[in-house]
Scaffold this active site. Structure first.
Site, short mmCIF file in Angstrom:
data_model
loop_
_atom_site.label_atom_id
_atom_site.label_comp_id
_atom_site.label_asym_id
_atom_site.label_seq_id
_atom_site.Cartn_x
_atom_site.Cartn_y
_atom_site.Cartn_z
N HIS A 205 -6.07 -0.23 -1.36
CA HIS A 205 -6.24 -1.57 -0.80
C HIS A 205 -7.23 -2.46 -1.54
CE1 HIS A 205 -4.41 0.74 2.50
NE2 HIS A 205 -3.84 -0.41 2.81
N CYS B 204 0.81 -1.23 0.00
CA CYS B 204 0.00 0.00 0.00
C CYS B 204 0.84 1.27 0.00
CB CYS B 204 -1.00 0.00 1.15
SG CYS B 204 -0.28 -0.16 2.79
N ASP C 164 -7.70 5.10 -1.97
CA ASP C 164 -7.36 3.91 -1.20
C ASP C 164 -6.75 2.84 -2.11
OD1 ASP C 164 -7.19 1.83 0.55
OD2 ASP C 164 -9.32 1.71 1.02
#
Length: 397
Positions: free
Chosen positions: A277, A82, A275
């Site tokens: 993820h 990440c 994001d």
């Protein structure tokens, strides 16, 4: 299931709270004032413009199914990549500004913009792409597949990779057509302290990038910071918010502890982020494929986090297109430091031997264009005595 609910139930069910306060997205202000008498700021024209801008930022997420990294068996970066992906997004934004302009907005009409496709190609998932996680891991001496990395090491890795590409490639064919400067404190950040942006160092980086052909070039500034121990010290929140009003803003690498995201916008004390993820199948975007499906490189979900919840270890990015833009940035950074109550995010000096801030950048609020709702005026909220605060609050990077 959470991802499915976000997409199906929409904005109001993702924990996002929107007020009528201005939103600052990478140096652009979106006013949500209720001049149209709408009771919901989400229905305002300003919010619609913000969403269009947000959805145009390049999203880089976990991928699966790519060629194994080096001699390892890793064909995915799920659960560990990440920070690499967040940093890729920040650098991609610098390239978007450089090649397409800050006002560029995505379009899925074919053929696609050649420069846009070229940027996506740079972040593909193979050694053939200049800024792939494959090449980042190879450049990072402290990085290894399967291991999480912090913002400081990530910034240094980008510096190493950019230098290697500069040495390998002709100047006119550089994948990163700008100098890079990691701004740190004393002893290269090892003693902590507010990072010091040295104007002479920035100029040297530009000359080295241009191989002596120019005194100044576009420059990417990366500023790794540690703003507290276990949690972000609240005195820094107004300063972080203020950086998004800078036209040079590239946002923040940060998120909850151990969960890196790319923060691109702020409203009050809340941040909006991309994001990394979500797991997606690898996509090979060839440099000349103007018909490519690029939908997976953009996000249509607005996510929000309170700034007081983010990890105190983070990094801020800025892009200066030329010397005038750099001078403007220094003015804004110096003004912000002057109003930081002794705990600045960074300071600006003319040279490494300077003991005082660079005098050219001690300017008035009018010069730096402070917004009417001035976040610089905020006072520390932790109730602590300001004396010695800078030394106490800064930690080793």
């Amino acid at each position: 299931m959470r991802r499915f609910q976000e997409r199906v139930l929409g904005l109001n069910r993702t924990g996002v709270s929107i007020s009528f306060s201005d939103i600052w997205l990478l140096g652009v202000c979106y006013s949500l004032s209720n001049e149209d008498s709408s009771p919901d700021p989400i229905q305002s024209h300003g919010f619609a413009a913000f969403v269009e801008d947000f959805e145009s930022r390049i999203l880089l997420t976990y991928r699966k199914g790519f060629v194994a990294i080096g001699e390892t068996k890793y064909t995915s970066d799920v659960n560990w990549g990440c920070m690499l992906r967040s940093s890729q997004m920040l650098v991609a934004q610098a390239l978007v500004i450089q090649r397409l302009g800050r006002n560029w907005r995505k379009s899925f009409e074919k053929p696609l913009n050649k420069d846009y496709i070229g940027i996506l190609h740079c972040f593909g998932d193979s050694e053939a792409s200049a800024f792939s996680i494959h090449n980042l891991l190879q450049a990072g001496k402290l990085l290894s597949p399967g291991s999480w990395v912090g913002p400081y090491a990530m910034c240094r890795t980008w510096e190493t990779l950019a230098q290697s590409k500069l040495e390998e490639t002709e100047l006119e064919n550089q994948s990163l057509p700008m100098a890079m400067y990691v701004v740190c404190g004393d002893e290269n950040g090892e003693r902590g302290g507010a990072p010091v942006l040295c104007i002479e160092d920035a100029s040297r980086h530009c000359r080295e990038f241009s191989r002596g052909q120019a005194d100044w070039t576009p420059i990417l500034l990366l500023v790794p910071l540690v703003l507290g121990l276990d949690k972000l010290n609240p005195r820094y929140i107004p300063l972080l918010v203020a950086t998004f009003t800078f036209p040079q803003s590239l946002g923040i690498l940060g998120g909850r502890p151990g969960v890196s995201t790319y923060i691109v916008a702020v409203q009050d004390d809340n941040a909006f982020y991309l994001d990394p993820h979500e797991v997606k199948q690898v996509v090979d975007v060839a440099r000349d494929n103007l018909e490519a499906d690029t939908s997976s490189y953009h996000c249509n979900i607005i996510r929000q986090i309170s700034l007081d919840l983010i990890d105190p270890s983070l990094a801020i990015g800025f892009y200066c297109r030329d010397k005038d833009d750099f001078d403007n940035f220094c003015s804004r950074a110096s003004e912000l430091a002057a109003q930081s109550n002794g705990a600045p995010l960074l300071t600006v000096t003319q040279s490494r031997n300077s003991t005082k801030p660079a005098g050219d950048y001690e300017t008035s609020c009018e010069t730096v264009g402070v917004h009417d709702d001035d976040p610089f005026d905020a006072v520390p909220t932790d109730g602590a005595d300001n004396s010695g605060a800078q030394e106490d609050e800064w930690q080793m990077l």
